[in-house]
Design a protein around this motif. Structure first.
Motif, mmCIF file in Angstrom:
data_model
loop_
_atom_site.group_PDB
_atom_site.id
_atom_site.type_symbol
_atom_site.label_atom_id
_atom_site.label_comp_id
_atom_site.label_asym_id
_atom_site.label_seq_id
_atom_site.Cartn_x
_atom_site.Cartn_y
_atom_site.Cartn_z
ATOM 1 N N LEU A 191 0.820 -1.211 0.000
ATOM 2 C CA LEU A 191 0.000 0.000 0.000
ATOM 3 C C LEU A 191 0.854 1.261 0.000
ATOM 4 C CD1 LEU A 191 -2.754 -1.088 2.539
ATOM 5 C CD2 LEU A 191 -3.078 -0.622 0.109
ATOM 6 N N SER A 192 1.993 1.191 0.657
ATOM 7 C CA SER A 192 2.861 2.372 0.742
ATOM 8 C C SER A 192 3.522 2.701 -0.592
ATOM 9 C CB SER A 192 3.937 2.172 1.809
ATOM 10 O OG SER A 192 4.919 1.240 1.377
ATOM 11 N N PHE A 193 3.399 1.814 -1.576
ATOM 12 C CA PHE A 193 4.073 2.030 -2.850
ATOM 13 C C PHE A 193 3.450 3.130 -3.698
ATOM 14 C CE2 PHE A 193 6.055 -2.463 -3.038
ATOM 15 C CZ PHE A 193 7.110 -2.014 -2.267
ATOM 16 N N ILE A 194 2.362 3.723 -3.237
ATOM 17 C CA ILE A 194 1.891 4.917 -3.946
ATOM 18 C C ILE A 194 2.847 6.087 -3.701
ATOM 19 C CG2 ILE A 194 -0.524 4.202 -3.864
ATOM 20 C CD1 ILE A 194 -0.927 6.294 -1.637
ATOM 21 N N ALA A 195 3.657 5.996 -2.640
ATOM 22 C CA ALA A 195 4.549 7.099 -2.286
ATOM 23 C C ALA A 195 5.623 7.385 -3.335
ATOM 24 C CB ALA A 195 5.189 6.834 -0.926
ATOM 25 N N PRO A 196 6.384 6.387 -3.814
ATOM 26 C CA PRO A 196 7.411 6.697 -4.807
ATOM 27 C C PRO A 196 6.849 7.334 -6.076
ATOM 28 C CG PRO A 196 7.815 4.556 -3.857
ATOM 29 C CD PRO A 196 6.474 4.992 -3.379
ATOM 30 N N LEU A 197 5.638 6.930 -6.462
ATOM 31 C CA LEU A 197 5.048 7.515 -7.657
ATOM 32 C C LEU A 197 4.751 8.991 -7.441
ATOM 33 C CD1 LEU A 197 4.060 6.860 -10.501
ATOM 34 C CD2 LEU A 197 1.814 6.363 -9.527
ATOM 35 N N VAL B 108 8.814 7.432 -15.179
ATOM 36 C CA VAL B 108 7.353 7.462 -15.061
ATOM 37 C C VAL B 108 6.761 6.115 -15.480
ATOM 38 C CG1 VAL B 108 5.236 8.564 -15.851
ATOM 39 C CG2 VAL B 108 7.272 9.947 -15.437
ATOM 40 N N GLY B 109 7.209 5.605 -16.637
ATOM 41 C CA GLY B 109 6.683 4.334 -17.112
ATOM 42 C C GLY B 109 6.975 3.192 -16.167
ATOM 43 N N GLY B 110 8.191 3.153 -15.612
ATOM 44 C CA GLY B 110 8.542 2.098 -14.674
ATOM 45 C C GLY B 110 7.726 2.170 -13.399
ATOM 46 N N SER B 111 7.456 3.383 -12.929
ATOM 47 C CA SER B 111 6.663 3.546 -11.721
ATOM 48 C C SER B 111 5.218 3.109 -11.944
ATOM 49 C CB SER B 111 6.703 5.000 -11.259
ATOM 50 O OG SER B 111 8.015 5.359 -10.896
ATOM 51 N N VAL B 112 4.680 3.418 -13.109
ATOM 52 C CA VAL B 112 3.315 2.985 -13.425
ATOM 53 C C VAL B 112 3.242 1.458 -13.485
ATOM 54 C CG1 VAL B 112 1.528 2.998 -15.202
ATOM 55 C CG2 VAL B 112 2.697 5.121 -14.595
ATOM 56 N N LEU B 113 4.246 0.837 -14.092
ATOM 57 C CA LEU B 113 4.281 -0.619 -14.166
ATOM 58 C C LEU B 113 4.338 -1.225 -12.768
ATOM 59 C CD1 LEU B 113 4.462 -3.119 -15.985
ATOM 60 C CD2 LEU B 113 6.942 -2.829 -16.012
ATOM 61 N N ALA B 114 5.158 -0.645 -11.905
ATOM 62 C CA ALA B 114 5.247 -1.134 -10.533
ATOM 63 C C ALA B 114 3.939 -0.920 -9.787
ATOM 64 C CB ALA B 114 6.397 -0.439 -9.810
ATOM 65 N N LEU B 115 3.279 0.195 -10.051
ATOM 66 C CA LEU B 115 2.002 0.464 -9.405
ATOM 67 C C LEU B 115 0.952 -0.553 -9.829
ATOM 68 C CD1 LEU B 115 0.837 2.525 -7.435
ATOM 69 C CD2 LEU B 115 0.003 3.826 -9.392
ATOM 70 N N LEU B 116 1.011 -1.023 -11.079
ATOM 71 C CA LEU B 116 0.124 -2.100 -11.525
ATOM 72 C C LEU B 116 0.374 -3.369 -10.699
ATOM 73 C CD1 LEU B 116 0.199 -1.710 -15.417
ATOM 74 C CD2 LEU B 116 -1.712 -1.219 -13.878
ATOM 75 N N VAL C 166 14.246 6.579 -6.271
ATOM 76 C CA VAL C 166 12.894 6.400 -5.741
ATOM 77 C C VAL C 166 12.230 5.112 -6.229
ATOM 78 C CG1 VAL C 166 10.538 7.309 -5.915
ATOM 79 C CG2 VAL C 166 12.384 8.789 -5.136
ATOM 80 N N PRO C 167 12.311 4.747 -7.527
ATOM 81 C CA PRO C 167 11.660 3.498 -7.942
ATOM 82 C C PRO C 167 12.199 2.250 -7.252
ATOM 83 C CG PRO C 167 12.138 4.873 -9.858
ATOM 84 C CD PRO C 167 12.848 5.492 -8.690
ATOM 85 N N LEU C 168 13.421 2.323 -6.717
ATOM 86 C CA LEU C 168 13.975 1.168 -6.012
ATOM 87 C C LEU C 168 13.214 0.866 -4.725
ATOM 88 C CD1 LEU C 168 17.784 1.960 -6.391
ATOM 89 C CD2 LEU C 168 16.400 0.443 -7.805
ATOM 90 N N GLU C 169 12.423 1.845 -4.247
ATOM 91 C CA GLU C 169 11.617 1.621 -3.052
ATOM 92 C C GLU C 169 10.737 0.385 -3.197
ATOM 93 O OE1 GLU C 169 11.425 3.529 -0.190
ATOM 94 O OE2 GLU C 169 13.071 4.806 -0.846
ATOM 95 N N TYR C 170 10.355 0.053 -4.430
ATOM 96 C CA TYR C 170 9.469 -1.081 -4.656
ATOM 97 C C TYR C 170 10.092 -2.416 -4.251
ATOM 98 C CZ TYR C 170 6.744 2.252 -7.408
ATOM 99 O OH TYR C 170 6.008 3.328 -7.803
ATOM 100 N N GLY D 173 9.212 -3.051 -13.155
ATOM 101 C CA GLY D 173 9.097 -1.596 -13.179
ATOM 102 C C GLY D 173 10.335 -0.909 -12.658
ATOM 103 N N CYS D 174 10.926 -1.467 -11.605
ATOM 104 C CA CYS D 174 12.155 -0.880 -11.055
ATOM 105 C C CYS D 174 13.294 -0.936 -12.067
ATOM 106 C CB CYS D 174 12.554 -1.613 -9.782
ATOM 107 S SG CYS D 174 11.458 -1.314 -8.389
ATOM 108 N N LEU D 175 13.441 -2.097 -12.706
ATOM 109 C CA LEU D 175 14.509 -2.235 -13.686
ATOM 110 C C LEU D 175 14.311 -1.273 -14.853
ATOM 111 C CD1 LEU D 175 14.866 -6.125 -13.761
ATOM 112 C CD2 LEU D 175 16.424 -4.478 -12.701
ATOM 113 N N TYR D 176 13.078 -1.137 -15.301
ATOM 114 C CA TYR D 176 12.799 -0.238 -16.419
ATOM 115 C C TYR D 176 13.009 1.226 -16.018
ATOM 116 C CZ TYR D 176 10.295 2.046 -20.226
ATOM 117 O OH TYR D 176 9.957 2.848 -21.280
ATOM 118 N N ALA D 177 12.550 1.578 -14.814
ATOM 119 C CA ALA D 177 12.634 2.971 -14.381
ATOM 120 C C ALA D 177 14.063 3.424 -14.153
ATOM 121 C CB ALA D 177 11.823 3.169 -13.104
ATOM 122 N N THR D 178 14.943 2.513 -13.744
ATOM 123 C CA THR D 178 16.320 2.907 -13.456
ATOM 124 C C THR D 178 17.241 2.742 -14.655
ATOM 125 O OG1 THR D 178 16.777 0.680 -12.591
ATOM 126 C CG2 THR D 178 16.141 2.386 -11.010
#
Length: 297
Positions: free
Chosen positions: A101-107, A126-134, A243-247, A279-284
């Motif tokens: 649930l806390s993963f809305i924070a990095p986005l 942005v794209g990686g974060s959206v993928l992780a949010l999915l 930030v995306p590594l938070e996932y 998503g993390c791999l793509y975002a970074t």
């Protein structure tokens, strides 16, 4: 020098720091069950301050200037409020669910970094974060499909509010890391949190049991170690890179929750983890730009 190349060592430090933080979450969940989230956070602030004071004094940099202290105080208050709400929440929900649930924070933080720090948000971030949010949505679908008891609803609300504060905390972390060293960051975050929660400590933070104290001290050590690693990483890489590594914290939370609290890991959880890691791999990922010509000195 190619400034767009993905910084390897800051990413490694951030991943290690996030791993320590996730283990600390499990320890703090146990401490919060015994002593209450407010009390556990208050006494952890004392333990963390005591641990970090000698290291900060050893640096010999003296008292920070007023502008730096404002950042220390602001982040300390935001961080301790965020953490207290989060630990209140995970006492009432499984650890992995709370992290998910806390993963809305990095986005949210990616956009705050653009507004507050002037960072240019890359499409990959942005794209990686959206993928992780999915991935988080898949986990939520599997975990929250059905009625919840009132305490679980309270935990859910606390974690969501904590996530909003966490997004702000991530941006402040980048600002703080640029003006202060890791020891100073860890010391003042612990101290400010302790003093801030001290307002209500007389009523909400009774002296913990010996078992709770042991957990609190372990948590303080893990927290300060993580803070120093993350501060080092954020002083050397942009927030949108780290930030995306938070996932990845979810993977650690699932392991800790399973081992320490017998919390099961379901198929939707595993599917969500796959999306989160992807998503993390793509975002970074950063495609190197052509070399820039050297400017005359």
């Amino acid at each position: 020098m190619n400034h767009n190349r993905t910084p390897f060592m800051p990413i490694v430090a951030a991943l290690l720091g996030l791993g320590l933080f996730s283990i600390m979450d499990g320890v703090m969940k146990a401490a919060s069950i015994l002593a209450g989230a407010y009390a556990a956070m208050f006494w952890r602030g004392l333990a963390g301050s005591a641990m970090m004071l000698p290291l900060w004094l050893r640096r010999g940099n003296g008292w920070p200037p007023r502008a730096t202290m404002r950042v220390h105080v602001l982040r300390g208050i935001v961080a301790v409020s965020m953490a207290t709400l989060f630990f209140y929440g995970i006492v009432r929900t499984p650890l992995a669910e709370g992290i998910a649930l806390s993963f809305i924070a990095p986005l949210i933080a990616l956009y705050l970094a653009g507004i507050m720090l002037g960072e240019k948000i890359q499409s990959a971030a942005v794209g990686g974060s959206v993928l992780a949010l999915l991935g988080v949505a898949v986990i939520g679908w599997g975990k929250f499909d059905g009625p919840s008891d009132p305490e679980a609803v309270k935990g859910l609300i606390a974690i969501l509010v904590s996530a909003i504060l966490y997004a702000w905390n991530l941006v402040l972390q980048r600002q703080q890391a640029q003006i202060a060293g890791p020891e100073e960051v860890a010391f003042f975050q612990s101290l400010v949190g302790f003093l801030f929660l001290g307002v209500g400590a007389w009523w909400l933070a009774p002296w913990p049991s010996a078992t709770a104290w042991g957990l609190i001290v372990i948590s303080a050590a893990l927290s300060t170690g993580s803070l120093m690693l993350l501060s080092w990483a954020y002083s050397r890489a942009e927030a949108q890179v780290l930030v995306p590594l938070e996932y990845t914290a979810f993977i650690w939370a699932a392991i800790v929750g399973w081992i320490a609290f017998a919390e099961p890991v379901t198929l939707p959880t595993l599917g969500g983890v796959v999306l989160i890691v992807a998503g993390c791999l793509y975002a970074t990922w950063r495609n190197p730009d052509p070399p820039r010509p050297e400017m005359p000195n």
